[in-house]
Design an enzyme around this catalytic site. Structure first.
Site, short mmCIF file in Angstrom:
data_model
loop_
_atom_site.label_atom_id
_atom_site.label_comp_id
_atom_site.label_asym_id
_atom_site.label_seq_id
_atom_site.Cartn_x
_atom_site.Cartn_y
_atom_site.Cartn_z
N CYS A 48 -2.97 4.12 -2.44
CA CYS A 48 -2.11 3.50 -1.44
C CYS A 48 -0.66 3.84 -1.73
O CYS A 48 -0.27 3.84 -2.89
CB CYS A 48 -2.22 1.97 -1.50
SG CYS A 48 -3.74 1.37 -0.76
N PRO A 49 0.15 4.01 -0.71
CA PRO A 49 -0.19 4.00 0.72
C PRO A 49 -0.43 5.40 1.27
O PRO A 49 -0.40 5.58 2.47
CB PRO A 49 1.07 3.41 1.34
CG PRO A 49 2.17 3.96 0.48
CD PRO A 49 1.61 4.14 -0.92
#
Lengths: 75, 172
Positions: free
Chosen positions: A13-14
Site C-alpha cells: 500500500c498504496p
C-alpha cells in the site's frame, strides 16, 4: 474489449491502488484491468475503491497469498 | 468452513480491526502499565549491535535529552519492547499461515530497494524525534491525552497527503 495486465507483485500500500487509478484513467470503457498482487490489503482497498467508482470488480486467489483483481471499466 | 472463510481467510472490515486494536491497547496498558510502542524496541536492537562493535551509545547526547525507558534489570535485548515486537511478528505469522497466504516476498527492482531504504532511514530518524512511529507517537499517545499525539497526527496526515501526490505524479 481489451485485457490489460498490471504487475503489482511485491508492492505494498498504496502503490497497487495508485497504479490501478493511473492505469484505469488511460483505458476505454469496457476494458478489463487484471491487477496481480501479493498484498492482502489490495483485495480490500482496491476492490472497495473500484466499487465506489462504479466499476465491475471481482478477485480470485490464484496462488497462496497471490491474487488477481479484475476491474471492468464502466465509466 | 463458513467460519474459516469469514473469520480466518477474508480480510476484516477496518472498523473491526480498529475496535480490536483499541480494546487490546487498553488491556495491554492495564496489565503492564506501559503504552504500546514498536520502534523503541528497534532502537534498542540497533544500540545493542553498536555496543557489540564497541560504541558506548548511552553517552550520546540523545540520551541526555530523551530518557532511555528501560526498567531495572532490563537490557537492550531483554526488555518489554522486544517481547512485544516478537509477539507482533509471531501473531502475524500465525494469521497468514492459518489463512494459507504465507510467502516470501522478493525485492522487485533496484528502485524499490532504493526508495525502501531511503524511506526506512527517514522514518527511523523521525521516530526518534517524535517518541515513536504511528503506534507509539499516535495510536498510544492520543488515548493517553498527550498533546504530542495530536501534533503528530496533523503532520502525519499532511505528510501522507503530500507523499501520495508525489508518488502518484513522479514515481509511478
Amino acid at each position: 474489449m481489451t485485457e490489460i495486465k498490471l504487475d503489482c507483485m511485491y508492492e505494498a500500500c498504496p502503490i497497487p491502488l495508485l497504479k490501478a487509478i493511473k492505469k484505469l484513467e488511460k483505458m476505454d470503457i469496457g476494458d478489463v484491468l487484471i491487477l496481480e498482487t501479493d498484498h492482502s490489503c489490495s483485495i480490500k482497498n482496491v476492490v472497495e475503491w473500484a466499487k465506489k467508482q462504479g466499476h465491475n470488480v471481482d478477485y480470485m486467489e490464484v496462488g497462496e497469498g497471490e491474487w488477481e483483481i479484475y476491474i471492468e471499466k464502466r465509466k | 468452513m463458513k467460519f474459516y472463510e469469514k473469520i480466518i481467510k477474508k480480510p476484516w472490515p477496518y472498523w473491526v480491526g480498529g475496535i480490536l486494536l483499541g480494546v487490546l491497547n487498553i488491556i495491554l496498558l492495564a496489565l503492564t502499565g506501559k503504552a504500546w510502542k514498536i520502534t523503541t524496541g528497534f532502537l534498542y536492537w540497533g544500540l545493542s549491535f553498536l555496543e557489540l562493535l564497541g560504541f558506548n551509545c548511552l553517552d550520546w547526547y540523545y540520551f541526555s535529552v530523551y530518557s532511555n525507558q528501560l526498567r531495572k534489570g532490563e537490557t537492550f535485548i531483554h526488555n518489554y519492547y522486544t517481547i512485544l515486537n516478537l509477539a507482533v511478528i509471531v501473531g502475524a505469522l500465525v494469521a497468514v499461515l492459518w489463512a494459507s497466504e504465507f510467502k516470501f516476498k522478493k525485492i522487485k527492482n533496484r528502485r524499490q530497494l532504493f526508495f525502501g531504504l531511503l524511506g526506512g532511514i527517514i522514518m527511523g530518524y523521525g521516530t526518534r524525534l517524535s517518541f515513536g512511529c504511528n503506534i507509539g507517537a499516535y495510536f498510544s499517545a492520543i488515548p493517553s491525552f498527550s498533546l504530542h499525539g495530536w501534533v503528530f497526527a496533523i503532520f502525519m496526515f499532511i505528510g501522507a497527503f503530500i507523499g501520495t501526490k508525489i508518488l502518484f505524479k513522479y514515481l509511478l
